[in-house]
Design an enzyme around this catalytic site. Structure first.
Site, PDB file in Angstrom:
ATOM      1  N   SER A  68       0.826  -1.209   0.000  1.00  0.00           N
ATOM      2  CA  SER A  68       0.000   0.000   0.000  1.00  0.00           C
ATOM      3  C   SER A  68       0.865   1.266   0.000  1.00  0.00           C
ATOM      4  O   SER A  68       1.999   1.265   0.477  1.00  0.00           O
ATOM      5  CB  SER A  68      -0.895   0.023   1.229  1.00  0.00           C
ATOM      6  OG  SER A  68      -1.651  -1.160   1.306  1.00  0.00           O
ATOM      7  N   GLN A  69       0.264   2.334  -0.494  1.00  0.00           N
ATOM      8  CA  GLN A  69       0.875   3.665  -0.472  1.00  0.00           C
ATOM      9  C   GLN A  69       1.212   4.033   0.987  1.00  0.00           C
ATOM     10  O   GLN A  69       0.418   3.746   1.888  1.00  0.00           O
ATOM     11  CB  GLN A  69      -0.194   4.602  -1.035  1.00  0.00           C
ATOM     12  CG  GLN A  69       0.101   6.052  -1.036  1.00  0.00           C
ATOM     13  CD  GLN A  69      -1.183   6.848  -1.272  1.00  0.00           C
ATOM     14  OE1 GLN A  69      -2.292   6.372  -0.994  1.00  0.00           O
ATOM     15  NE2 GLN A  69      -1.042   8.045  -1.777  1.00  0.00           N
TER      16      GLN A  69
END
Ligand code: SAH
Length: 227
Positions: A68-69
């Site tokens: 994930s970011q």
């Protein structure tokens, strides 16, 4: 002295990530910021992608999945309001990065991944970086981890069609569940707090985009690859 990629620790990049992507967007929990400054995110991606590890987007980790970011990791972690003594369940180990961040903020992290290959890779990084308070199992985490319940906090890092009732039931009173809920491609991040045996408070933390949760209480099958 020359600095090879293998020994480069990316501290400068991590500082910039914390300042520009996290603090500037409102992440204020000092413990979360410290954890994200400390965890070597580049170790959780393939060597060829290491130079991009601190950029403001998700990256592929194999099996059609993504790490994930950084901002999503920070936002979801902050939402769990950890003090240090908690037992946390994470569903969707993936690269293991989120588990490592949680492991610095809680007493113990239990994490579940459905792809054995991703679990193996994550385990190697946990061992290499000496994250000793993470316990992992391979399987369908959409049902939680009944034998180890209850948990002070639960985080689901894949998108589910609905808030999963059996996960709510695996929270202690006062426990927090954070999970993306919505369609295959677009979800809303939800925080559910167990206020009493049968009383739950639910709030929306904003729009998000996660790979699908695939399993008994998730989606039935993987769609064509998204990001
Ligand atoms: N937390 C991860 C994010 C990985 S993406 C990280 O920091 O890298 C979400 C992960 O959830 C994927 O690895 C996917 O395989 C996993 N997943 C999806 N459905 C699952 C399920 N039912 N049980 C366990 N893992 C699941």
């Amino acid at each position: 002295m020359s600095e090879g990629l293998a020994v480069k620790d990316f501290l400068k990049e991590r500082r910039r990530m914390v300042e520009e992507q996290l603090k500037a967007r409102g992440i204020g929990d000092e413990r979360v910021l410290e954890a994200m400054l400390a965890v070597p995110r580049h170790m959780f991606v393939e060597e060829a992608l290491r130079s991009q590890a601190y950029n403001d987007f998700p990256l592929p980790i194999g099996e059609g999945q993504t790490i994930s970011q950084p901002y999503s990791v920070a936002l979801m972690t902050e939402a769990l309001q950890l003090q240090g003594e908690e037992t946390v369940l994470e569903i969707g180990t993936g690269s293991g990065y989120q588990s490592a961040v949680l492991s610095r903020l809680a007493k113990q992290v239990l994490t579940v991944e459905r792809f054995p290959r991703l679990a193996r890779k994550a385990r190697m990084v946990f061992d290499a970086c000496a994250y000793t308070n993470i316990m992992m199992r391979v399987g369908d985490g959409s049902v939680g981890w009944e034998e180890k319940a209850p948990f002070d906090a639960i985080m689901v890092t894949a998108g589910a069609p609905v808030v999963i009732e059996s996960l709510k039931q695996q929270l202690v009173p006062g426990g927090r569940l954070v999970m993306p809920v919505g369609s295959f491609r677009q979800q809303v991040l939800k925080r559910i707090v167990r206020e009493g045996a049968a009383r739950f408070h639910e709030e929306n933390l904003g729009a998000c985009h996660f790979v699908p949760l695939v399993g008994h209480y998730g989606w039935r099958e993987t769609p064509a690859r998204s990001c």
